[in-house]
Design an enzyme around this catalytic site. Structure first.
Site, PDB file in Angstrom:
ATOM      1  N   GLU A 276       0.834  -1.206   0.000  1.00 61.58           N
ATOM      2  CA  GLU A 276       0.000   0.000   0.000  1.00 61.58           C
ATOM      3  C   GLU A 276       0.868   1.256   0.000  1.00 61.58           C
ATOM      4  OE1 GLU A 276      -3.369   2.420   2.567  1.00 61.58           O
ATOM      5  OE2 GLU A 276      -3.002   0.309   3.016  1.00 61.58           O
TER       6      GLU A 276
ATOM      7  N   LYS B 178      -8.593 -15.876  14.737  1.00 61.00           N
ATOM      8  CA  LYS B 178      -8.659 -15.472  13.331  1.00 61.00           C
ATOM      9  C   LYS B 178     -10.085 -15.196  12.851  1.00 61.00           C
ATOM     10  CE  LYS B 178      -4.507 -18.177  12.558  1.00 61.00           C
ATOM     11  NZ  LYS B 178      -3.850 -19.328  11.927  1.00 61.00           N
TER      12      LYS B 178
ATOM     13  N   ASP C 231       1.708 -14.454  12.530  1.00 57.66           N
ATOM     14  CA  ASP C 231       0.625 -15.124  11.800  1.00 57.66           C
ATOM     15  C   ASP C 231      -0.296 -14.057  11.228  1.00 57.66           C
ATOM     16  OD1 ASP C 231      -1.580 -16.564  10.927  1.00 57.66           O
ATOM     17  OD2 ASP C 231      -1.452 -18.025  12.546  1.00 57.66           O
TER      18      ASP C 231
END
Length: 408
Positions: free
Chosen positions: A99, A228, A303
């Site tokens: 980005e 998650k 992660d």
């Protein structure tokens, strides 16, 4: 000697499956063979994917069916001036992202924070969780199970901690839904992010629960962890490290460097991050904290899927009146569930290991857990800088022009 061409031919002829190649050759040859198979099947030249700088064997714990590596541009921001419980001083923070303008924005925020004397940061809570779900016949057996768990924490701790030389069981929180009993185990995993450690330890504890109660284990993860996935329990109770960073910036510095006022930034934060997020039903109340967290995760071997929990961040901005009639800006970020480690997982890969060395935080800390705490505090200050810079750009109406100027 077996060549990549030999292995690729055997795969195409059906003699070998693509995941079996490491049984017949070294890891780099196996990866090369997979690329040959894919190139033949797809017609795509995989020359760039093949251009990686570490032995493929080093990635074995982190990936299966390796064909190469994904290269994400990495930059650095800083120095981040941090007065933390574990971090102390100036840190350069590596960020990997695609980005454009992100690092420039974060760097601007860090420069302002540094001029203001630095940010304060503290890890306020630590606990990696795993929450199995058990089946019982009904409410009576659920109550019996919960009562036993409450009275036998030491037995559960003994079983769980027998599987690890580092992990420590901090507590077990029960939740009952009809004939389902969820037990949310929380661990201090020191400098490891600790998901695998918590899973293995909880499996051992579950055996004791099944032996001593009417409950039968259905799944080692019952999604009350919650890993998650966006979850209110993580936003409230935390998971991994809960960390907060704040800074006070004079109104004069806000006007000079961010080209706006403390009042304007505070209003933008209230209307955008608080009211707007509430109207959208968001769990996080921030501008783009996950942006910085994701880039730091990619750079340092965390992660990356656990960025979703980091999006729980709450940003506060307040204009504080001074006795002389001026005002200062109080700015803070509170990340309830930042799951980071400096040992294990992707932190062992060469690129990510070097990034942690830039921070001076590779490997285990002394005392144990201090490196991971420091990493959490530095990332939090980076997120704070990103929030300051973006809210400054929004309140001064410079966001679009900044992107245009940087050619993004």
């Amino acid at each position: 000697m077996t060549t990549a061409e030999d292995l690729a031919t055997r795969v195409r002829e059906g003699d070998l499956r693509i995941h079996e190649l490491e049984d017949h050759a070294d890891h780099d040859t196996a990866a090369a063979a997979r690329r040959l198979v894919l190139e033949a099947e797809t017609g795509v030249d995989l020359e760039t994917i093949a251009d990686y700088s570490f032995p493929a064997a080093e990635a074995e714990p982190n990936v299966e069916n390796m064909i190469g590596a994904a290269q994400v541009p990495m930059g650095v921001v800083g120095p981040a001036t941090v007065d933390g419980g574990a971090a102390d001083g100036e840190y350069y923070l590596p960020l990997a992202t695609t980005e454009g303008a992100l690092l420039a924005s974060v760097n601007r925020g860090l420069s302002v924070i540094g001029t203001a004397g630095g940010a304060t940061a503290r890890v306020t809570k630590n606990g990696m969780t795993r929450a199995p779900v058990f089946r019982v016949e009904g409410v009576a057996e659920a109550a019996e199970t919960v009562e036993w768990v409450d009275e036998n924490r030491d037995a559960l701790a003994e079983a769980a901690e027998s599987t690890t030389s580092h992990g420590e069981l901090l507590g077990v929180e029960p939740y009952v839904v009809g004939d389902s009993v969820f037990l949310r185990f929380a661990y201090d995993t020191k400098d490891a992010m600790g998901m695998n450690m918590a899973t293995i330890a909880t499996a051992a504890a579950c055996e004791v629960v099944e032996e001593e109660t009417p409950a039968s284990l259905v799944a080692l993860s019952g999604n009350m962890c919650s890993d998650k996935k966006p979850a209110a329990i993580n936003a409230i109770e935390g998971r991994g490290r809960s960390v907060t960073a704040d800074v006070v910036i004079s109104g004069e510095l806000v006007e000079e460097r961010l080209h706006t006022t403390p009042e304007a930034i505070a209003e933008a934060n209230t209307r955008k991050n608080l009211t707007g997020s509430a109207k959208a039903g968001a769990l996080g109340f921030n501008a783009h904290a996950a942006n910085v967290v994701a880039a730091a995760f990619l750079a340092t071997g965390q992660d990356e899927a656990q960025v979703v929990e980091a999006a729980n961040t709450i940003t506060t901005m307040d204009a504080r009146k001074r006795e002389d009639g001026g005002s200062d800006l109080y700015a803070s970020v509170s990340l309830a569930s930042l799951e980071v480690g400096t040992v294990g997982g992707g932190t062992k890969l060469p690129t990510q290991s070097e990034a942690l060395e830039i921070l001076g935080l590779r490997g285990g800390g002394d005392p144990a857990g201090s490196n991971a705490d420091a990493l959490a505090e530095v990332i939090a200050v980076g997120a704070l800088a990103g929030e300051l810079s973006l809210l400054g750009a929004l309140s001064s109406r410079h966001l679009a022009s900044a992107h245009e100027e940087l050619g993004r």
